[in-house]
Design a protein around this motif. Structure first.
Motif, PDB file in Angstrom:
ATOM      1  N   ALA A  26      33.539 -14.106   8.570  1.00 56.27           N
ATOM      2  CA  ALA A  26      33.232 -13.822   9.980  1.00 56.27           C
ATOM      3  C   ALA A  26      31.968 -12.994  10.150  1.00 56.27           C
ATOM      4  O   ALA A  26      31.185 -13.233  11.063  1.00 56.27           O
ATOM      5  CB  ALA A  26      34.412 -13.117  10.647  1.00 56.27           C
ATOM      6  N   ASN A  27      31.783 -11.972   9.293  1.00 55.76           N
ATOM      7  CA  ASN A  27      30.635 -11.074   9.469  1.00 55.76           C
ATOM      8  C   ASN A  27      30.235 -10.495   8.118  1.00 55.76           C
ATOM      9  O   ASN A  27      30.403  -9.303   7.854  1.00 55.76           O
ATOM     10  CB  ASN A  27      31.003  -9.953  10.455  1.00 55.76           C
ATOM     11  CG  ASN A  27      29.775  -9.274  11.045  1.00 55.76           C
ATOM     12  OD1 ASN A  27      28.699  -9.286  10.458  1.00 55.76           O
ATOM     13  ND2 ASN A  27      29.938  -8.658  12.201  1.00 55.76           N
ATOM     14  N   LYS A  28      29.685 -11.362   7.260  1.00 56.87           N
ATOM     15  CA  LYS A  28      29.300 -10.941   5.906  1.00 56.87           C
ATOM     16  C   LYS A  28      28.221  -9.861   5.953  1.00 56.87           C
ATOM     17  O   LYS A  28      28.195  -8.965   5.118  1.00 56.87           O
ATOM     18  CB  LYS A  28      28.795 -12.155   5.119  1.00 56.87           C
ATOM     19  CG  LYS A  28      29.898 -13.005   4.501  1.00 56.87           C
ATOM     20  CD  LYS A  28      30.507 -12.288   3.314  1.00 56.87           C
ATOM     21  CE  LYS A  28      31.566 -13.122   2.606  1.00 56.87           C
ATOM     22  NZ  LYS A  28      31.025 -14.293   1.924  1.00 56.87           N
ATOM     23  N   GLY A  29      27.321  -9.947   6.932  1.00 51.79           N
ATOM     24  CA  GLY A  29      26.254  -8.956   7.032  1.00 51.79           C
ATOM     25  C   GLY A  29      26.795  -7.561   7.230  1.00 51.79           C
ATOM     26  O   GLY A  29      26.350  -6.599   6.590  1.00 51.79           O
ATOM     27  N   LEU A  30      27.774  -7.412   8.123  1.00 50.78           N
ATOM     28  CA  LEU A  30      28.385  -6.111   8.375  1.00 50.78           C
ATOM     29  C   LEU A  30      29.144  -5.625   7.148  1.00 50.78           C
ATOM     30  O   LEU A  30      29.080  -4.440   6.793  1.00 50.78           O
ATOM     31  CB  LEU A  30      29.314  -6.186   9.584  1.00 50.78           C
ATOM     32  CG  LEU A  30      30.061  -4.900   9.954  1.00 50.78           C
ATOM     33  CD1 LEU A  30      29.095  -3.759  10.209  1.00 50.78           C
ATOM     34  CD2 LEU A  30      30.961  -5.126  11.169  1.00 50.78           C
ATOM     35  N   ALA A  31      29.852  -6.532   6.480  1.00 52.67           N
ATOM     36  CA  ALA A  31      30.608  -6.151   5.280  1.00 52.67           C
ATOM     37  C   ALA A  31      29.679  -5.604   4.205  1.00 52.67           C
ATOM     38  O   ALA A  31      29.971  -4.579   3.570  1.00 52.67           O
ATOM     39  CB  ALA A  31      31.386  -7.364   4.754  1.00 52.67           C
ATOM     40  N   LYS A  32      28.544  -6.252   3.995  1.00 53.76           N
ATOM     41  CA  LYS A  32      27.578  -5.776   2.995  1.00 53.76           C
ATOM     42  C   LYS A  32      26.990  -4.430   3.394  1.00 53.76           C
ATOM     43  O   LYS A  32      26.764  -3.555   2.556  1.00 53.76           O
ATOM     44  CB  LYS A  32      26.465  -6.823   2.804  1.00 53.76           C
ATOM     45  CG  LYS A  32      26.944  -8.096   2.119  1.00 53.76           C
ATOM     46  CD  LYS A  32      25.842  -9.147   2.064  1.00 53.76           C
ATOM     47  CE  LYS A  32      26.349 -10.439   1.422  1.00 53.76           C
ATOM     48  NZ  LYS A  32      25.310 -11.510   1.439  1.00 53.76           N
ATOM     49  N   ALA A  33      26.737  -4.260   4.700  1.00 55.95           N
ATOM     50  CA  ALA A  33      26.194  -2.984   5.181  1.00 55.95           C
ATOM     51  C   ALA A  33      27.197  -1.856   4.984  1.00 55.95           C
ATOM     52  O   ALA A  33      26.820  -0.735   4.610  1.00 55.95           O
ATOM     53  CB  ALA A  33      25.809  -3.106   6.660  1.00 55.95           C
TER      54      ALA A  33
END
Length: 339
Positions: A14-21
């Protein structure tokens, strides 16, 4: 139970960018690398979801980061299946970090023979093995009571207050916070108190669902910098109409701060062509390329707050400390330094 070496994060699609951040922020806090657990979350040819975790998670404190945003059903099923996979792999505790909690708008029966889908979703999450929920700005606070497990509901208001004080530092005495409807007054009042600004309301009347018949401004907005505050912007029809009504009432400028940028259908085109000078949304829902490219849409990060909340849960310390701007300012690395 002895504390394990580090909390472990697994992310859906759903939100890989947020998870990595969030993982990067936690790495900074821990002084060691906190990466996402190696796993695959894929689809069979018929659309069924398959999850495989490639790392040992036995006895680990697991955090699943997954917003249940569009496509809501797929992302919800990913979350449930990941939880089941972790439970069957003997994880010590499973916490679902759901920055945007989908189906929250269906929190009560508004008419006969309709479901309370938020309660159904809560039951499904508990049945899947989830033992704790961490979310942000639930559409209806009472949804916390649908769960028989701990629910931590973070608020975007402290982040927005820091951003407003920074972005409008030269015109703070002209700012008025506006609720786009009577139901959102409590949320708007909280932000208004944080930045010491007056409050106004846009009262809307509907003749039938999806169509607004009339809007009336309650309060004086003449020559004021109006900031509309809400939790969700979907198609942006009401938001843009509210901005237009405020300008007609004599507002100097209209801006909006919305926690969750669903921005479906014609939303981005409407916002771009609207009377609003800017729309600020958080990254609880992964922004599309069109959202990033929009000239009057800005995105504020939630990773610092979410990372700190995960660390607090793991350490067994208070999450409510993150409701204070004074606590958040150093977490945001001076991004909103008010000195």
């Amino acid at each position: 139970m002895p504390q394990l070496e580090e909390p472990k994060i697994i992310a859906g699609n759903a939100n890989k960018g947020l998870a990595k951040a969030v993982a990067r922020r936690m790495s900074m806090h821990r002084g060691m690398n906190v990466g996402l657990v190696d796993a695959r979350v894929e689809r069979f040819n018929d659309g069924e979801i398959f999850v495989e975790v490639f790392e040992n998670v036995r006895g680990e404190d697991m955090f699943i980061l997954q917003s249940t945003s569009n496509p809501a059903n797929d992302n919800l099923m990913e979350l449930l299946i990941m939880a089941d996979a972790l439970r069957r792999s003997s994880a010590a505790r499973i916490t679902a970090v759901i920055p945007y909690f989908g189906y929250a708008r269906q929190d009560r029966r508004t008419k006969a023979r309709t479901p309370i889908t938020a309660k159904l979703v809560a039951n499904m999450m508990v049945s899947a093995g989830i033992e704790r929920i961490l979310t942000m700005d639930l559409h209806a606070a009472q949804i916390q009571g649908f769960f028989d497990i701990p629910v931590d509901n973070l608020y975007a208001a402290p982040i927005f207050a820091l951003d407003i004080k920074h972005a409008f530092r030269k015109t703070m005495d002209e700012v008025t916070v506006v609720s786009p409807d009577v139901g959102g007054v409590a949320r708007a009042r909280e932000l208004a108190q944080r930045i010491n600004a007056p409050l106004s309301i846009v009262d809307k009347r509907r003749e039938k669902p999806g169509e607004i018949a009339e809007m009336t401004v309650i309060g004086d907005v003449k020559d004021r910098v109006c900031i509309i505050v809400d939790d969700i912007v979907d198609t942006a029809g009401t938001l843009c109409k509210g901005a237009e009504t405020l300008m007609e009432a004599g507002a100097k400028e209209v801006h909006a701060y919305i926690s969750h940028g669903v921005l479906s259908g014609p939303a981005i085109e409407r916002v771009t062509a609207s009377a609003m000078k800017s729309l600020v949304v958080s990254d609880t829902i992964e922004p599309s390329e069109a959202t990033k490219a929009a000239t009057n849409i800005r995105i504020v990060p939630t990773a610092p707050m979410l990372a700190q909340a995960i660390m607090n849960i793991w350490h067994g310390t208070s999450v409510s400390s993150l409701f204070d701007q004074e606590t958040l300012e150093p977490i945001y690395d001076g991004m909103y330094s008010l000195g």
